[in-house]
Design an enzyme around this catalytic site. Structure first.
Site, PDB file in Angstrom:
ATOM      1  CG  HIS A  68      15.898  -9.445  18.455  1.00 36.40           C
ATOM      2  ND1 HIS A  68      14.634  -9.121  18.913  1.00 36.40           N
ATOM      3  CD2 HIS A  68      15.752  -9.768  17.134  1.00 36.40           C
ATOM      4  CE1 HIS A  68      13.775  -9.229  17.909  1.00 36.40           C
ATOM      5  NE2 HIS A  68      14.430  -9.620  16.815  1.00 36.40           N
ATOM      6  CG  HIS A  92      14.257 -14.070  13.642  1.00 38.19           C
ATOM      7  ND1 HIS A  92      14.568 -14.204  14.969  1.00 38.19           N
ATOM      8  CD2 HIS A  92      14.074 -12.743  13.429  1.00 38.19           C
ATOM      9  CE1 HIS A  92      14.564 -13.011  15.550  1.00 38.19           C
ATOM     10  NE2 HIS A  92      14.268 -12.107  14.635  1.00 38.19           N
ATOM     11  CD  GLU A  96      16.320  -8.314   7.673  1.00 37.21           C
ATOM     12  OE1 GLU A  96      16.130  -7.095   7.804  1.00 37.21           O
ATOM     13  OE2 GLU A  96      15.558  -9.184   8.131  1.00 37.21           O
ATOM     14  CG  ASP A  97      20.326  -8.265  10.260  1.00 39.41           C
ATOM     15  OD1 ASP A  97      20.083  -7.536   9.291  1.00 39.41           O
ATOM     16  OD2 ASP A  97      19.581  -8.349  11.262  1.00 39.41           O
ATOM     17  CG  ASP A 159      11.147 -10.232  14.806  1.00 42.07           C
ATOM     18  OD1 ASP A 159      12.120  -9.898  15.506  1.00 42.07           O
ATOM     19  OD2 ASP A 159      10.906  -9.730  13.696  1.00 42.07           O
ATOM     20  CG  ASP A 280     -20.634   3.984  35.155  1.00 36.95           C
ATOM     21  OD1 ASP A 280     -20.242   3.344  36.143  1.00 36.95           O
ATOM     22  OD2 ASP A 280     -21.681   4.624  35.113  1.00 36.95           O
TER      23      ASP A 280
END
Length: 735
Positions: A68, A92, A96-97, A159, A280
């Site tokens: 990712h 990034h 957080e992870d 992201d 149209d």
């Protein structure tokens, strides 16, 4: 772990590459095509750190998680983002992870990369009451980081784009929620920054995820209609090319343009049109070398086909807020069909597709994206001002959405400065766009030298002159018609601060009154004692206590009892009968104290009336007539009350309601209005509650100075032969 450095010779035969290795190799090829070797090496280092940090983590699709951030970095590399931005994209998600911290990144890659990564990272430790509040707080954090560095939003959009491309593996509920957030926030931000290609893809992916069946049906309809249009499109294109060549522009590029699916869907919904009527319309884009050729091409196509009046827009002379420039015109083409034409230069075309990304895509000595960068930063400065005024993150997100969904209107100051506002903007919006202080003190305005009310909606080309007064302040009613986020945030901020100050002032008066009942004076109490008492109530400051008292959240006599007897209760709740004093000094009011002293609308008390006040938590004190039916009901429910009386110096006009039974004749209301006017009272409202051929029963709200003034008005009305009965309305319209 694979390095993505580009080899000079073809790689030897090896086992098939993994998805991670393919992505790494592609990123290496892209970055080495425009960055220095030293910068490519730094990116390589960031990739290795990200791969190690995410080791053992997998996406829902089953691929390694590091795929990712690699994909996000590739999207940015295609925009020719600088090395720091690519590194931030690779890293990034690590804060957080993974166990890595911002300080770790700062030590390894420098403060700049660490700040970028932190700006993109979500706020994981949030004390939020709802998912909506958490989302709003994250968006607020991201916008504040954008103000410092535009690359934050570039990384965030890339992201989000990759997440939308891989949304299919998620469950329907989460997929729908992410798609809604994309359509509400991220696609409009991409549009606001001029990143048209990113916006279109985000919108189509969001539309597909939100409404898969509608997307599929619309896609099939477009494919079917496209075949029937080929011949007409070819005819128009060849005719346009021939005309431009005759006008000395043989190199002009003509591109047939189709509306993307989400735009078609929005148009069908907003205008309630069937697909055939929306589709149209034939659209072409003409790309030429210079602005001069743009206007020459416009003349050529207007000579070829008749323009539709009122459908021409010059975004070259007056660019959109995101830097977009083009000439737009709508013509009556062959077979009587509408023909949309956009005319722009190559540089304008790059800007229209890439927006602020053009700063990295087409960087040169003459940097064609400089204007877009400046406009983006101006917009972000406005957002910063809005967030300072916002009460909480949900209010800020609401203001942001208002700011994103708008079309421009161009008006002028008396000195000729152009002010861009959204369609539907009013004079108040204009005043706040000029300056917050101008908005806060505006009382009227001249539109094209003619006086106009503040709620007037502005139109293109008008010249606006704002009239201000030093005593003026924002009116809560302005919130009903302002449309810009800046005006809305400034008004709310001023009213919030005004209410707080009014509550503090009222709280001080209530506390002083209660202390006086005990023979004490607030000034005589040592500041340290007040500070200790405030701390015992777990409040930040003594001013917070006064605010609570003024808003009715705490009862003055309970607070004084705690102050005198050292009790530790919170000061909230109903008092014991013994706690109340048999005789207390009444609170003297003028009726003009502001938003924390409210005159009840059910009985409309006026100066001279016997009155009683009730605490309304969070709003202050509501004042009723002592014989009001609703006041009796509040007493029965044991709502906390206090004695109040009118100040003899009370001034101003106060609304009072009277009921009249009138003979139903021509001119009856005119006679009543004339009599009220003679007595120097104002008519605020007239309501006809019952009417037949003979008698009309009306309830009239009039503005009077006090009880004596009202009595004089009612005496004057009784003298009229058409008045059969008159009485004052007390507590019949409960609110």
């Amino acid at each position: 772990m694979s390095s993505y450095a580009v080899a000079d010779a073809p790689p030897p035969q090896e086992p098939a590459e993994t998805p991670q290795e393919k992505l790494a190799r592609r990123l290496g090829h892209l970055t080495s095509s425009y960055l220095e070797p030293a910068q490519v090496a730094e990116i390589q280092k960031a990739y290795e750190v990200a791969a190690k940090a995410h080791e053992g983590q997998f996406r829902l699709s089953g691929e390694p998680y590091v795929c990712h951030p690699l994909s996000v970095a590739i999207i940015l590399a295609e925009m020719r983002m600088d090395a720091k931005g690519i590194m931030a994209a690779l890293l990034h998600d690590v804060i957080e992870d993974t166990p890595l911290t911002k300080e770790d990144l700062s030590a390894r890659f420098g403060a700049e990369v660490a700040e970028l990564v932190d700006g993109v990272s979500k706020l994981t430790q949030l004390d939020c009451k709802s998912r909506a509040e958490a989302q709003a707080e994250n968006v607020r954090k991201m916008v504040l980081a954008m103000v410092k560095d535009l690359r934050v939003i570039m990384v965030k959009l890339a992201d989000r784009l990759h997440n939308m491309r891989t949304l299919d593996v998620m469950n329907p509920g989460r997929r729908c929620r992410i798609a809604r957030e994309t359509l509400d926030i991220y696609a409009p931000i991409a549009h606001r920054l001029g990143m048209n290609e990113v916006r279109l893809e985000l919108e189509n992916l969001g539309f597909s995820a939100m409404y898969p069946m509608r997307h599929r049906v619309l896609e099939q309809c477009v494919k079917k209609a496209r075949g029937n249009r080929k011949e007409v499109l070819a005819t128009i294109e060849s005719t346009l090319k021939a005309r431009l060549k005759d006008c000395g522009m043989p190199d002009a590029r003509i591109i047939g343009r189709e509306k993307h699916l989400y735009s078609l869907y929005q148009k069908m919904r907003s205008k309630h049109l069937p697909f055939a009527q929306v589709y149209d319309v034939y659209a072409f884009r003409i790309v030429v070398d210079s602005p001069d050729e743009c206007y020459r091409a416009l003349g050529a196509v207007h000579n070829l086909y008749k323009p539709i009046p009122g459908r021409f827009k010059d975004y070259i002379a007056l660019p959109k807020a995101n830097g977009y420039q083009s000439l737009h015109t709508v013509l009556i083409g062959p077979f009587g069909l509408p023909l949309e034409i956009q005319i722009r230069t190559h540089a304008m075309h790059h800007m229209a597709e890439s927006g602020i990304a053009a700063h990295w895509l087409y960087k040169s000595e003459t940097d064609p994206a400089a204007g877009s960068q400046a406009r983006a930063r101006e917009w972000l400065r406005d957002l910063l001002e809005i967030q300072k005024s916002a009460g909480d993150s949900l209010e800020f997100l609401d203001n942001l959405k208002v700011d994103l969904f708008q079309h421009e209107c161009y008006v002028f100051t008396p000195k000729g400065r152009i002010i861009k506002l959204p369609r539907g903007a009013t004079i108040v919006d204009f005043a706040y766009a000029v300056h917050t202080d101008i908005g806060n003190s505006c009382v009227s305005a001249r539109v094209n030298r003619i006086l106009a009310p503040l709620h007037s909606v502005l139109e293109n080309g008008q010249t606006i002159e704002i009239i201000t007064a030093p005593w003026a302040r924002p009116n809560p009613l302005w919130l009903n018609y302002v449309v810009t986020a800046k005006a809305r945030a400034a008004i709310r901020s001023h009213l919030r601060n005004f209410k707080k100050q009014e509550a503090v002032n009222l709280g001080r008066r209530l506390l002083e009154k209660e202390l006086a009942n005990h023979g004490l004076n607030l000034e005589a109490i040592p500041p340290q004692q007040l500070e200790n008492f405030t701390r015992s109530l777990e409040l930040a400051s003594f001013e917070s206590l006064l605010e609570d008292l003024g808003l009715g959240n705490r009862l003055p006599f309970l607070v004084v009892q705690q102050m005198l007897h050292g009790e530790r209760e919170s000061g909230k709740g109903a008092p014991s009968p013994a706690a109340e004093k048999s005789a207390r000094m009444p609170l003297v009011i003028k009726g003009t104290e502001g938003v924390v002293v409210n005159l009840a609308k059910c009985c409309r008390p006026i100066p001279g009336d016997p009155i009683v006040g009730f605490f309304n938590p969070g709003k202050g004190i509501v004042v009723h007539l002592t014989d009001c039916k609703n006041a009796a009901e509040l007493r029965r429910k044991q709502i906390n009350s206090l004695d109040v009386e009118w100040d003899r110096a009370a001034s101003g006009m106060f609304p009072a309601m009277i009921r009249l039974e009138l003979m139903n004749r021509v001119g009856t209301l005119a006679q009543v209005a004339s009599a009220i006017s003679r007595m120097e009272a104002d008519i605020e409202n007239v309501q006809i509650t019952n009417q037949d051929d003979q008698i009309s029963t009306d309830v009239i709200t009039i503005g009077v100075k006090d009880r004596v003034h009202l009595a004089r008005v009612m005496r004057e009305l009784r003298r009229l032969s058409i008045v059969l009965k008159i009485s004052r309305v007390k507590s019949e319209l409960r609110k």
